[in-house]
Motif scaffolding. Structure first.
Motif, mmCIF file in Angstrom:
data_model
loop_
_atom_site.group_PDB
_atom_site.id
_atom_site.type_symbol
_atom_site.label_atom_id
_atom_site.label_comp_id
_atom_site.label_asym_id
_atom_site.label_seq_id
_atom_site.Cartn_x
_atom_site.Cartn_y
_atom_site.Cartn_z
ATOM 1 N N PRO A 77 0.825 -1.206 0.000
ATOM 2 C CA PRO A 77 0.000 0.000 0.000
ATOM 3 C C PRO A 77 0.864 1.262 0.000
ATOM 4 C CG PRO A 77 -0.097 -1.112 2.128
ATOM 5 C CD PRO A 77 0.623 -2.021 1.200
ATOM 6 N N SER A 78 0.267 2.337 -0.442
ATOM 7 C CA SER A 78 0.988 3.597 -0.534
ATOM 8 C C SER A 78 1.529 4.019 0.837
ATOM 9 C CB SER A 78 0.044 4.675 -1.076
ATOM 10 O OG SER A 78 0.754 5.857 -1.247
ATOM 11 N N GLY A 79 2.757 4.454 0.857
ATOM 12 C CA GLY A 79 3.359 4.956 2.090
ATOM 13 C C GLY A 79 3.872 3.858 2.999
ATOM 14 N N CYS A 80 3.943 2.609 2.524
ATOM 15 C CA CYS A 80 4.334 1.530 3.430
ATOM 16 C C CYS A 80 5.849 1.455 3.585
ATOM 17 C CB CYS A 80 3.761 0.190 2.966
ATOM 18 S SG CYS A 80 4.636 -0.575 1.597
ATOM 19 N N GLY A 81 6.593 1.957 2.620
ATOM 20 C CA GLY A 81 8.050 1.952 2.768
ATOM 21 C C GLY A 81 8.794 1.355 1.589
ATOM 22 N N LYS A 82 8.138 1.258 0.447
ATOM 23 C CA LYS A 82 8.775 0.643 -0.724
ATOM 24 C C LYS A 82 9.949 1.486 -1.230
ATOM 25 C CE LYS A 82 4.880 0.808 -2.947
ATOM 26 N NZ LYS A 82 4.028 1.420 -1.919
ATOM 27 N N SER A 83 9.717 2.795 -1.365
ATOM 28 C CA SER A 83 10.811 3.662 -1.819
ATOM 29 C C SER A 83 11.951 3.638 -0.822
ATOM 30 C CB SER A 83 10.316 5.103 -1.985
ATOM 31 O OG SER A 83 9.276 5.158 -2.925
ATOM 32 N N THR A 84 11.602 3.584 0.453
ATOM 33 C CA THR A 84 12.621 3.534 1.492
ATOM 34 C C THR A 84 13.493 2.297 1.319
ATOM 35 O OG1 THR A 84 11.082 4.645 2.971
ATOM 36 C CG2 THR A 84 12.961 3.548 3.986
ATOM 37 N N LEU A 85 12.851 1.155 1.072
ATOM 38 C CA LEU A 85 13.610 -0.085 0.893
ATOM 39 C C LEU A 85 14.517 0.024 -0.337
ATOM 40 C CD1 LEU A 85 14.199 -2.921 1.815
ATOM 41 C CD2 LEU A 85 12.278 -3.748 0.448
ATOM 42 N N PHE A 141 14.089 7.012 -10.669
ATOM 43 C CA PHE A 141 13.350 7.481 -9.497
ATOM 44 C C PHE A 141 11.877 7.704 -9.793
ATOM 45 C CE2 PHE A 141 17.669 8.496 -8.379
ATOM 46 C CZ PHE A 141 17.715 8.221 -7.027
ATOM 47 N N GLN A 142 11.142 7.758 -8.701
ATOM 48 C CA GLN A 142 9.703 7.989 -8.777
ATOM 49 C C GLN A 142 9.417 9.382 -9.334
ATOM 50 O OE1 GLN A 142 8.000 7.194 -4.958
ATOM 51 N NE2 GLN A 142 5.890 7.281 -5.675
ATOM 52 N N GLU A 143 10.240 10.365 -8.950
ATOM 53 C CA GLU A 143 10.018 11.731 -9.405
ATOM 54 C C GLU A 143 10.939 12.036 -10.575
ATOM 55 O OE1 GLU A 143 11.452 11.058 -6.484
ATOM 56 O OE2 GLU A 143 9.876 11.263 -4.953
ATOM 57 N N THR A 196 5.705 -0.832 -8.011
ATOM 58 C CA THR A 196 4.513 -0.407 -8.756
ATOM 59 C C THR A 196 3.284 -0.520 -7.867
ATOM 60 O OG1 THR A 196 3.164 -0.784 -10.701
ATOM 61 C CG2 THR A 196 4.141 -2.722 -9.701
ATOM 62 N N HIS A 197 2.235 0.178 -8.274
ATOM 63 C CA HIS A 197 0.944 0.031 -7.613
ATOM 64 C C HIS A 197 -0.018 -0.759 -8.475
ATOM 65 C CE1 HIS A 197 1.934 3.529 -4.861
ATOM 66 N NE2 HIS A 197 1.639 2.517 -4.084
ATOM 67 N N SER A 198 0.414 -1.036 -9.715
ATOM 68 C CA SER A 198 -0.486 -1.708 -10.639
ATOM 69 C C SER A 198 -0.304 -3.217 -10.537
ATOM 70 C CB SER A 198 -0.201 -1.228 -12.064
ATOM 71 O OG SER A 198 -0.662 -2.174 -12.992
ATOM 72 N N ALA A 255 1.040 -2.990 5.358
ATOM 73 C CA ALA A 255 0.990 -1.545 5.612
ATOM 74 C C ALA A 255 2.120 -1.169 6.569
ATOM 75 C CB ALA A 255 -0.358 -1.163 6.194
ATOM 76 N N ARG A 256 2.425 0.117 6.662
ATOM 77 C CA ARG A 256 3.545 0.602 7.455
ATOM 78 C C ARG A 256 3.432 0.159 8.909
ATOM 79 N NH1 ARG A 256 2.768 6.107 7.148
ATOM 80 N NH2 ARG A 256 1.931 6.006 9.218
ATOM 81 N N PRO A 257 4.448 -0.288 9.569
ATOM 82 C CA PRO A 257 5.782 -0.537 9.018
ATOM 83 C C PRO A 257 5.793 -1.779 8.121
ATOM 84 C CG PRO A 257 5.688 -1.264 11.287
ATOM 85 C CD PRO A 257 4.378 -0.634 11.009
HETATM 86 N N1 LIG Z 1 13.160 11.281 4.785
HETATM 87 C C1 LIG Z 1 12.086 10.899 5.496
HETATM 88 N N2 LIG Z 1 11.889 11.410 6.732
HETATM 89 C C2 LIG Z 1 10.812 11.049 7.459
HETATM 90 N N3 LIG Z 1 9.886 10.177 7.054
HETATM 91 C C3 LIG Z 1 10.026 9.635 5.832
HETATM 92 C C4 LIG Z 1 11.123 9.972 4.981
HETATM 93 N N4 LIG Z 1 10.999 9.273 3.840
HETATM 94 C C5 LIG Z 1 9.870 8.547 3.951
HETATM 95 N N5 LIG Z 1 9.281 8.757 5.147
HETATM 96 C C6 LIG Z 1 8.048 8.093 5.632
HETATM 97 O O1 LIG Z 1 8.237 6.719 5.578
HETATM 98 C C7 LIG Z 1 7.075 6.077 5.086
HETATM 99 C C8 LIG Z 1 7.403 5.237 3.886
HETATM 100 O O2 LIG Z 1 7.754 6.103 2.813
HETATM 101 P P1 LIG Z 1 8.060 5.560 1.346
HETATM 102 O O3 LIG Z 1 8.309 6.729 0.501
HETATM 103 O O4 LIG Z 1 9.127 4.544 1.435
HETATM 104 O O5 LIG Z 1 6.683 4.876 0.975
HETATM 105 P P2 LIG Z 1 6.255 4.198 -0.403
HETATM 106 O O6 LIG Z 1 5.855 2.818 -0.071
HETATM 107 O O7 LIG Z 1 7.306 4.394 -1.429
HETATM 108 O O8 LIG Z 1 4.975 5.061 -0.769
HETATM 109 P P3 LIG Z 1 4.395 5.395 -2.221
HETATM 110 O O9 LIG Z 1 3.843 4.116 -2.732
HETATM 111 O O10 LIG Z 1 3.309 6.373 -1.937
HETATM 112 O O11 LIG Z 1 5.514 5.934 -3.037
HETATM 113 C C9 LIG Z 1 6.068 7.163 4.777
HETATM 114 O O12 LIG Z 1 5.137 7.208 5.825
HETATM 115 C C10 LIG Z 1 6.878 8.428 4.733
HETATM 116 O O13 LIG Z 1 6.124 9.488 5.246
#
Ligand SMILES: Nc1ncnc2c1ncn2[C@@H]1O[C@H](COP(=O)(O)OP(=O)(O)OP(=O)(O)O)[C@@H](O)[C@H]1O
Ligand SMILES: [Mg+2]
Lengths: 261, 314
Positions: free
Chosen positions: B94-102, B136-138, B246-248, B264-266
Motif C-alpha cells: 500500500p501507498s506509504g508503506c516503505g517501498k521507496s525507502t527499501l 526514481f519515482q520523481e 509499482t501500484h499496478s 501496511a507501514r511498518p
Molecule cells: N526522509 C524521510 N523522513 C521522514 N519520514 C520519511 C522519509 N521518507 C519517507 N518517510 C516516511 O516513511 C514512510 C514510507 O515512505 P516511502 O516513501 O518509502 O513509501 P512508499 O511505499 O514508497 O509510498 P508510495 O507508494 O506512496 O511511493 C512514509 O510514511 C513516509 O512518510
C-alpha cells in the motif's frame, strides 16, 4: 478615434514615468519662484544647473565618480568572492549551516552603521575604511543567499547524482552551482546596491574624497545649489548602475536560452 | 529577502547532508565487482538464475526520526529477502508503506536502522554507481541541461571516459526513440517523455542492477503497456536484475518473476508470489487464466493492507 490613440500612447508606463519626472521639476521651479521657501533649503533649478556646469567643467565630477566607483568596485568584488566562498563552505556541513546561518542573519539585522567609527579607527579616513565598511555590509546578503540557494536545490536531484556516483566537485559543478545560481545572483544584486549605498553613506559621514564627501562638504559650506548639483550626479550614477545591472541580467537570460525559470 | 532567510533555517532540519562529501568506494573494491560481473555475464542466463543472489537483505529495519523521539516513524520492520541475478522482482504494497525507502536502502542512499544489505556479495555502505542504477519515482532530470547533456552528465558522474560518452548517449536516446529531442530541455517534454528519458538514462549506465521506483506511474495505460513489453524484452536480451516498485497489480504480474508483497507501514514481507512465465512476455499473457488468477491472488493479499494504510492516513 485620434484622441483615443493619443491617450493610448501617453498612458504607456514610459510616458507616465517621464511625465512624473517633468512634474517634479515643474513643481520645484514653481516652488522656488513663489519665494516662500528659502533658497538655502531649496535653490532654484537655474542655480543648481549653474553649479552643476561648474563642477563638471572643473573635472570634480569625473574625479569624485571615479573615487567612489573604484571604492565600490573593490568592496564589492571582495564581498562577492568572500560571500560566495563562505556560503558554499558553510553548506558543506549541516552543523555549520545550523550554527552560522542564524548568526549571519542576526548580524545582518544589526545596523552596521553603528560600527562605522570603528572602521574609521582601523582603516583611516581614506577609501580604506569605506572599502572595509561596504565589503562587510555586502558580504551578508551574498553569503546568506548562497547558503539559501544551495540548501534549496532539489534534494531529489542530489540523491540522483549521488546514486550515479557523482564526486563532490561534479556534484558542485553540475547540480549545486546551477541549481543555486538564481538565488545567488539575487544575493549578488542586492549586495551590490547595499555596497553602493554603504560606501556613499560612509563617504558622507567621514571622508576626504568621493561623491558622498562632496555632498556632505557642500552642505557644510551651506552651498545648497552645489549640494543639489552633487545629489543629481549621485542620482544619475545610481540610475546608470541600475540600468547596467538590468542589462547584465537580461544578457544572462539570453545566454541560458530556452530554459525554464 | 527576509522571507528567504527564514526559509533557510526552517528547511535546515529537513535537508539531510546538503552537500555530502562522501568519497565513494575504494578503487580496489570496484575492481572486485568488475571481476564478479565478468563471471556472472559469462554464465548463461539459466545457469546464473539458479545461482547466487544479486541482492541480499538481512534483517533490515528503518525508522525515521531520532531515537526516543515521539514522532519516530517505523517504516520497515525486519525485512529478509534475496533477489537473484537476472531476476525481475516487483515490490508491491500500500501507498506509504516503505517501498521507496527499501529501494533507497538497497541502493545505498539511505542507511538502514538495523540489518545489512549485500549487493553481489558485498555489504552496501554507500551508493554503488557501477552496480546499481536508479530510475526514481520523481522527475530527476537536471532542468538546466538539455536531454543529451543530462545523459552525458550521468555518464560523467559514473566515471565513463569522455571519448565513450557521445556514442553511448546517442545509442541510449535511439533505443527509446528520443533522438530528435536531444537538444530539448526537460520542461519542453511531456511527463511521459521525461520518464522515458529517465529510464534510458538509468539503462545507459550499464549496471547489472536497476532499481525502478514507479517509473510508469505518471504514464497513461497504453504507454505503460508498451513500455512494459519493451522492458520485458529488454530483460531477455541484457542480463539485468531489476527491482521494480509499482501500484499496478497487472503490471506486477506482467513483468515480474517474483512479487514481494508488503504489509501496511511498518512494511513487513507478507508473501512472495511467483510468476512462472518466460520472458519476453506477450500481450496475450494478460488475457490468460493464469494471469487473472495471480492478479486476484495479489488483490486478496493486499486488500487488508490497503485498508490498514487508509486507516493510518486519516
Ligand atoms: N526522509 C524521510 N523522513 C521522514 N519520514 C520519511 C522519509 N521518507 C519517507 N518517510 C516516511 O516513511 C514512510 C514510507 O515512505 P516511502 O516513501 O518509502 O513509501 P512508499 O511505499 O514508497 O509510498 P508510495 O507508494 O506512496 O511511493 C512514509 O510514511 C513516509 O512518510
Ligand atoms: Mg514511493
Amino acid at each position: 478615434m485620434r484622441m483615443q490613440r493619443l491617450l493610448g500612447i501617453f498612458s504607456s508606463p514610459k510616458w507616465i514615468q517621464a511625465g512624473f519626472i517633468a512634474a517634479v521639476f515643474v513643481a520645484w521651479h514653481v516652488l522656488t519662484l513663489s519665494g516662500r521657501i528659502s533658497s538655502l533649503f531649496l535653490p532654484s533649478p537655474g542655480a543648481v544647473y549653474a553649479a552643476l556646469t561648474q563642477i563638471v567643467a572643473s573635472g570634480a565630477v569625473v574625479q569624485a565618480i571615479g573615487t567612489t566607483l573604484r571604492t565600490v568596485l573593490i568592496a564589492y568584488v571582495g564581498a562577492a568572492v568572500l560571500g560566495t566562498t563562505a556560503g558554499f563552505a558553510i553548506t558543506r556541513s549541516q552543523y555549520l549551516c545550523r550554527l552560522l546561518e542564524p548568526l549571519l542573519s542576526g548580524l545582518f539585522a544589526i545596523p552596521l552603521t553603528l560600527f562605522f567609527p570603528l572602521f574609521l579607527l582601523f582603516f583611516g579616513i581614506g577609501p580604506g575604511s569605506k572599502i572595509a565598511y561596504g565589503m562587510t555590509y555586502a558580504f551578508f546578503p551574498i553569503a546568506l543567499n548562497t547558503i539559501s540557494g544551495v540548501i534549496h536545490v532539489d534534494g531529489k536531484l542530489i540523491a540522483a547524482a549521488r546514486s550515479m556516483g557523482a564526486p563532490p566537485h561534479l556534484l558542485f559543478r553540475r547540480v549545486l552551482l546551477p541549481g543555486a545560481l538564481p538565488v545567488i545572483l539575487t544575493g549578488l544584486r542586492i549586495g551590490f546596491f547595499i555596497c553602493f549605498a554603504t560606501v556613499l553613506g560612509g563617504e558622507t559621514l567621514s571622508s576626504i574624497s568621493g561623491l558622498g564627501h562632496e555632498v556632505a562638504n557642500s552642505a557644510q559650506l551651506m552651498d545648497s545649489s552645489r549640494m543639489f548639483a552633487w545629489i543629481l550626479v549621485v542620482i544619475a550614477t545610481s540610475f546608470c548602475l541600475v540600468m547596467l545591472a538590468g542589462r547584465l541580467e537580461r544578457l544572462r537570460g539570453d545566454l541560458r536560452g530556452g530554459e525554464s525559470r | 529577502m527576509p522571507t528567504q532567510r527564514t526559509a533557510v533555517s526552517s528547511q535546515l532540519a529537513e535537508v539531510a547532508d546538503p552537500w555530502p562529501a562522501h568519497g565513494g568506494e575504494p578503487e580496489t573494491a570496484i575492481l572486485c565487482v568488475e571481476e564478479l560481473r565478468k563471471n556472472a555475464l559469462s554464465n548463461s542466463r539459466d545457469a546464473s538464475r539458479a545461482g547466487d543472489a544479486a541482492i541480499g537483505i538481512r534483517g533490515v529495519s528503518k525508522s525515521f526520526g531520532d531515537d526516543g523521539d515521539d514522532g519516530r516513524l517505523p517504516a520497515l520492520q525486519a525485512i529478509d529477502l534475496e533477489i537473484r541475478r537476472n531476476e525481475f522482482v516487483c515490490l508491491l504494497g500500500p501507498s506509504g508503506c516503505g517501498k521507496s525507502t527499501l529501494l533507497n536502502i538497497i541502493g545505498g542512499l539511505l542507511k538502514p536502522s538495523t540489518g545489512e544489505v549485500f549487493v553481489n556479495g558485498r555489504r552496501v555502505v554507500g551508493p554503488l554507481p557501477r552496480d546499481i542504477a536508479f530510475v526514481f519515482q520523481e522527475d530527476t532530470l537536471l532542468p538546466w541541461y538539455t536531454i543529451a547533456q543530462n545523459m552525458h552528465v550521468a555518464l560523467e558522474f559514473q566515471g565513463v571516459p569522455r571519448e565513450e560518452r557521445p556514442e553511448r548517449v546517442r545509442a541510449a536516446l535511439e533505443a527509446v526513440g528520443m533522438s530528435e529531442f536531444a537538444r530539448y530541455y526537460p520542461h519542453q517534454l511531456s511527463v511521459g517523455m521525461k520518464q522515458r528519458i529517465a529510464m534510458s538514462r538509468g539503462l545507459s549506465l550499464q549496471t547489472d542492477i536497476v532499481l525502478m521506483d514507479e517509473p510508469f506511474a505518471a504514464l497513461d495505460e497504453q504507454t505503460r503497456m508498451v513500455l512494459g513489453e519493451d522492458l520485458s524484452g529488454l530483460l531477455e536480451q541484457t542480463h539485468k536484475t531489476i527491482v521494480f516498485v509499482t501500484h499496478s497489480l497487472a503490471e506486477a504480474v506482467f513483468l515480474s518473476d517474483r512479487i514481494f508483497v508488503f504489509t501496511a507501514r511498518p512494511a513487513r514481507l507478507k508473501s512472495i508470489v511467483t510468476v512462472d512465465e518466460p520472458h519476453p512476455r506477450r500481450p496475450d499473457f494478460m488475457t490468460s487464466d493464469k494471469f487473472n488468477g495471480l492478479r486476484n491472488r495479489l488483490y486478496g493479499l493486499l486488500r487488508e493492507e490497503i485498508r490498514e494504510a487508509v486507516r493510518q492516513n486519516v
